[in-house]
Enzyme design. Structure first.
Site, short mmCIF file in Angstrom:
data_model
loop_
_atom_site.label_atom_id
_atom_site.label_comp_id
_atom_site.label_asym_id
_atom_site.label_seq_id
_atom_site.Cartn_x
_atom_site.Cartn_y
_atom_site.Cartn_z
N ALA A 114 0.85 -1.20 0.00
CA ALA A 114 0.00 0.00 0.00
C ALA A 114 0.88 1.24 0.00
CB ALA A 114 -0.88 0.00 1.24
N ILE A 178 22.42 -7.66 16.70
CA ILE A 178 22.23 -8.77 15.76
C ILE A 178 23.55 -9.49 15.50
CG2 ILE A 178 21.52 -9.37 13.40
CD1 ILE A 178 19.38 -7.20 13.61
N HIS A 461 17.76 -17.90 47.72
CA HIS A 461 19.02 -18.61 47.80
C HIS A 461 18.85 -20.10 47.47
CE1 HIS A 461 23.09 -19.32 49.16
NE2 HIS A 461 22.66 -20.33 49.89
#
Ligand code: NDP
Length: 478
Positions: A114, A178, A461
């Site tokens: 579009a 990346i 813990h």
């Protein structure tokens, strides 16, 4: 004048889909166009397949660790085709969910490209024109190759998920999210990884100590990381092989693995800034991403586009043209999926629920899925020092699980504290599952917790994260 729809969304990624659904839920008539697969970068060629590959890559170390714990277990081999088939089946499933969510919300989907014809009209690739009271651009971004002759021979992150075969050797260019994640993934899957980063240390913008530890860990796992190094020349390896004697290149890569027709992904001869030459089965460019703001007709309508190609928006994601909004990576604010989703929600609230909602970009946590992971929220030590007097609490240690198995791997827990307000300004964790830990720590930091609030929280813990509430003395004041 009546419009065909109240909202037309261009882009079916995380941000666009969330905005569509929220607007529809508020009673708006909504249409959405997507010319690729529904789900966008995150679902189809980003976070989701990446994380599944991270999981796949971590199994390599498990047999060694299991043996140290008394298991009689042998090393195995990774089967890329079998994993890849399952991976794509999963992506298909997720794409289906996205579609059904949109359908179920009453959003009309147009599976085509579009562009904007005017401030209130979208034109689809088939020529259909749809008028809209509001238009939301959520077209995301795309990987960029550097401006280098033959750069088309290199792969980008999108290509990794589609590889027919895993290369035996890869050169990763870049030192960002990346590049580092892909270097660790490929290394974990058994690929010989070399990484070039042009700067002095990978993961620019993150806390220096955290970056240092991640880099050390990557090298310890076998990634051949070269700092202060970049690629200066590249060519198809076969072409160079013909002149190998002349050029003195090391042409040892397994050139039979990938196509050698000079197409993307073929074995590549590379020369680096330090003059070294080598060949790799593939080169992966992880050199940044660019906003998808072109060919939408935006500039002609008066929408302002910034220097990096980003759509310029205000705090409400509105562009210079009042009927046109933009969210997500195309605005290049904070390029993370959850941020795009927030921006989409804030947009829908503002425009369709009558509640003007600016997007809060403060104290966004994030994680780099390297091995180990790096989780971070707030200021780095370097940023905080510039702003006010601080205390630094930091500990680095060999975690129980891998230490028992004899591994040297270390983790790091670090808090940056304001001397005057006592608030925790930043939290940085390098550890397995740091992404999970930082999500929890980020709630406290976002709430404005002080160091003393952390201290009065009882430790869980034995865990790695308990160190976040047990660091008593600052390692330095600055
Ligand atoms: P980044 O901007 O993080 O990294 C790009 C890297 O490429 C930098 O190291 C940069 O170097 C280097 N570089 C840029 N141009 C060149 C060049 N011409 N030659 C050599 N090196 C170059 O981008 P990414 O593509 O890695 O990631 C994009 C964004 O996507 C991230 O910022 C993040 O917002 C998001 N993301 C988030 C993830 C997560 O949350 N886990 C995972 C993946 C992506 P320099 O530092 O010198 O500029």
């Amino acid at each position: 004048m009546g419009f065909d729809v109240d909202l037309f969304v261009i882009g079916g990624g995380s941000g666009g889909v969330r905005a569509s659904r929220m607007a529809a839920a508020a009673g708006a008539k909504v249409a959405l166009a997507e010319d690729s697969r529904m789900g966008g970068t995150c679902v189809i060629r980003g976070c989701v397949p990446k994380k599944l590959m991270v999981f796949a890559s971590t199994f390599r170390e498990l047999p060694t660790e299991a043996r140290a714990y008394g298991w009689d277990i042998a090393d195995g081999a990774f089967d890329w085709p079998s994993f890849r088939t399952k991976l794509h089946a999963e992506l298909d499933r997720l794409e289906g969910i996205y579609r059904r969510l949109l359908d179920g919300s009453g959003v009309t989907i147009h599976d085509q490209r579009a562009r904007l014809a005017d401030a209130h009209t979208v034109e689809l690739a088939d020529g259909t024109r749809i008028s809209a009271k509001h238009i939301l651009v959520a077209t995301g971004g795309r990987p960029e190759r550097p401006d280098l002759p033959n750069a088309h021979l290199g792969l980008v992150s999108d290509d990794i998920f589609l590889l027919e075969k895993l290369p035996k050797s890869v050169l990763v260019i870049g030192g960002g999210f990346i590049a580092c994640e892909m270097a660790c993934i490929l290394n974990g899957l058994g690929v010989k990884v070399t990484q070039f980063y042009r700067g002095a240390q990978i993961l620019r913008g993150f806390d220096d100590e955290a970056r240092g530890l991640v880099a050390e860990a990557m090298k310890a796992q076998g990634i051949d990381l070269h700092l202060g190094t970049n690629i200066v020349e590249m060519a198809e390896a076969r072409a160079v092989k013909d002149h190998a004697g002349e050029m003195g290149a090391d042409v040892s890569a397994s050139a039979d693995l990938l196509p050698t027709s000079g197409e993307k992904g073929c074995p590549v001869w590379v020369k680096s800034t330090n003059g070294h030459e080598a060949t790799f089965d593939a080169v992966l460019f992880a050199t940044g991403r660019a906003p998808n703001s072109q060919e939408l007709g935006l500039e002609a309508l008066g929408v302002k586009i910034g220097r990096r190609g980003e759509i310029v928006v205000d705090d409400y994601s509105q562009t210079a043209v009042p009927s046109i909004y933009a969210i997500g990576d195309v605005t290049n604010r904070v390029n993370l999926t959850p941020v795009a989703i927030r921006e989409g929600m804030a947009f829908a609230r503002t425009v369709f629920e009558g509640k003007p909602t600016p997007v809060d970009h403060e104290l966004i946590p994030s994680a780099v899925f390297t091995q180990p992971e790096l989780g971070t929220v707030g200021l780095t030590e370097e940023e905080a020092r510039e702003r006010e007097p601080i205390e630094v609490y930091c500990t680095s240690f060999r975690p129980m699980r891998s230490a028992f198995a004899g591994a040297e791997a270390r983790v790091l827990m670090k808090l940056i504290v304001s001397q005057s307000s006592r608030k925790v300004l930043g939290c940085h964790i390098v550890a397995p599952e740091a992404g999970e830990m930082i999500q929890m720590a980020a709630i406290a930091v976002k709430m404005g917790a002080t160091k003393e609030d952390f201290d009065r929280t009882v430790a869980v813990h034995p865990t790695m994260a308990e160190e976040l509430v047990t660091m008593r003395n600052p390692v330095r004041r600055a």
